[in-house]
Motif scaffolding. Structure first.
Motif, PDB file in Angstrom:
ATOM      1  N   TYR A 139      21.352  32.565  68.849  1.00  0.00           N
ATOM      2  CA  TYR A 139      21.203  31.116  68.682  1.00  0.00           C
ATOM      3  C   TYR A 139      21.311  30.414  70.034  1.00  0.00           C
ATOM      4  CZ  TYR A 139      22.286  26.312  67.520  1.00  0.00           C
ATOM      5  OH  TYR A 139      22.298  24.948  67.464  1.00  0.00           O
ATOM      6  N   ASP A 190      23.340  31.760  58.732  1.00  0.00           N
ATOM      7  CA  ASP A 190      22.236  30.800  58.614  1.00  0.00           C
ATOM      8  C   ASP A 190      22.478  29.836  57.458  1.00  0.00           C
ATOM      9  OD1 ASP A 190      20.920  31.954  60.725  1.00  0.00           O
ATOM     10  OD2 ASP A 190      19.476  33.057  59.497  1.00  0.00           O
ATOM     11  N   ILE A 241      21.223  25.951  56.584  1.00  0.00           N
ATOM     12  CA  ILE A 241      20.507  25.683  55.342  1.00  0.00           C
ATOM     13  C   ILE A 241      21.301  24.760  54.421  1.00  0.00           C
ATOM     14  CG2 ILE A 241      19.541  26.744  53.271  1.00  0.00           C
ATOM     15  CD1 ILE A 241      18.767  29.096  55.040  1.00  0.00           C
ATOM     16  N   GLN A 246      18.098  20.969  60.952  1.00  0.00           N
ATOM     17  CA  GLN A 246      16.864  21.578  61.432  1.00  0.00           C
ATOM     18  C   GLN A 246      17.119  22.305  62.745  1.00  0.00           C
ATOM     19  OE1 GLN A 246      13.981  21.835  59.825  1.00  0.00           O
ATOM     20  NE2 GLN A 246      15.006  20.837  58.113  1.00  0.00           N
ATOM     21  N   PHE A 301      14.267  27.821  62.133  1.00  0.00           N
ATOM     22  CA  PHE A 301      14.059  27.549  60.717  1.00  0.00           C
ATOM     23  C   PHE A 301      12.830  26.717  60.425  1.00  0.00           C
ATOM     24  CE2 PHE A 301      18.486  28.233  61.627  1.00  0.00           C
ATOM     25  CZ  PHE A 301      18.664  29.382  60.891  1.00  0.00           C
ATOM     26  N   ASP A 305       9.883  28.046  60.127  1.00  0.00           N
ATOM     27  CA  ASP A 305       9.354  28.920  59.080  1.00  0.00           C
ATOM     28  C   ASP A 305      10.434  29.959  58.782  1.00  0.00           C
ATOM     29  OD1 ASP A 305       7.883  30.318  57.285  1.00  0.00           O
ATOM     30  OD2 ASP A 305       6.336  30.970  58.703  1.00  0.00           O
ATOM     31  N   TYR A 306      11.374  29.595  57.930  1.00  0.00           N
ATOM     32  CA  TYR A 306      12.549  30.436  57.693  1.00  0.00           C
ATOM     33  C   TYR A 306      12.204  31.760  57.024  1.00  0.00           C
ATOM     34  CZ  TYR A 306      17.239  31.896  56.554  1.00  0.00           C
ATOM     35  OH  TYR A 306      18.393  32.619  56.461  1.00  0.00           O
ATOM     36  N   THR A 307      11.230  31.772  56.140  1.00  0.00           N
ATOM     37  CA  THR A 307      10.850  33.011  55.465  1.00  0.00           C
ATOM     38  C   THR A 307      10.355  34.041  56.471  1.00  0.00           C
ATOM     39  OG1 THR A 307      10.203  31.685  53.558  1.00  0.00           O
ATOM     40  CG2 THR A 307       9.458  33.963  53.605  1.00  0.00           C
ATOM     41  N   HIS A 348      11.116  34.101  59.627  1.00  0.00           N
ATOM     42  CA  HIS A 348      12.283  34.482  60.434  1.00  0.00           C
ATOM     43  C   HIS A 348      13.111  35.553  59.729  1.00  0.00           C
ATOM     44  CE1 HIS A 348      15.972  34.309  62.742  1.00  0.00           C
ATOM     45  NE2 HIS A 348      16.621  34.017  61.633  1.00  0.00           N
ATOM     46  N   VAL A 349      13.380  35.370  58.444  1.00  0.00           N
ATOM     47  CA  VAL A 349      14.221  36.319  57.713  1.00  0.00           C
ATOM     48  C   VAL A 349      13.555  37.682  57.619  1.00  0.00           C
ATOM     49  CG1 VAL A 349      15.173  36.857  55.434  1.00  0.00           C
ATOM     50  CG2 VAL A 349      15.506  34.616  56.407  1.00  0.00           C
TER      51      VAL A 349
END
Length: 127
Positions: A18, A81, A86, A91, A95, A97-99, A101-102
């Motif tokens: 981070y 996260d 979340i 913001q 995050f 596009d968090y999907t 990223h995960v």
């Protein structure tokens, strides 16, 4: 399994990733405004470093330990996260596009730590 060490390393990986993303992003966002290259590179480097620190102290079942510690790193990342970004609805660059990223973080972390475990079980004789 050294659970306490794995949890500490997972938290450190999240914090350092981070921090690096927040510090270095302004330098890269001006030339590449829609590409977030800092987060994946920092995840790869930091996970590799702490994966090596963890795996080098393991003597048996290195591949299984590598996969297990990778799963712990992923779980810690997702929990942190949720807690810091979340649920409070803050913001962050990661995050957008968090999907993505995960899924990319899960794949990279599990591959890195499992591969480090595989390399740790090999007997290499360097001359």
């Amino acid at each position: 399994m050294k659970l306490k060490l794995a949890i500490i390393f997972g938290i450190l990986i999240w914090i350092i990733t981070y921090f690096i993303t927040e510090v270095l992003n302004p330098f890269f966002s001006s030339s590449l405004p829609h590409v977030n290259i800092i987060a994946p590179i920092s995840i790869i480097l930091i996970t590799g470093l702490f994966g090596i620190f963890y795996i080098r102290n393991i003597d048996t079942n290195e591949v299984i330990e590598g996969f297990t510690v990778g799963a712990i790193f992923v779980i810690i990342d997702i929990i942190l996260d949720l807690v810091f970004f979340i649920i409070p609805n803050r913001q962050n660059l990661i995050f957008i596009d968090y999907t993505l990223h995960v899924f990319s973080m899960i794949i990279m972390t599990l591959l890195i730590t499992t591969f480090l475990g595989y390399l740790a079980q090999m007997n290499i004789d360097l001359k």
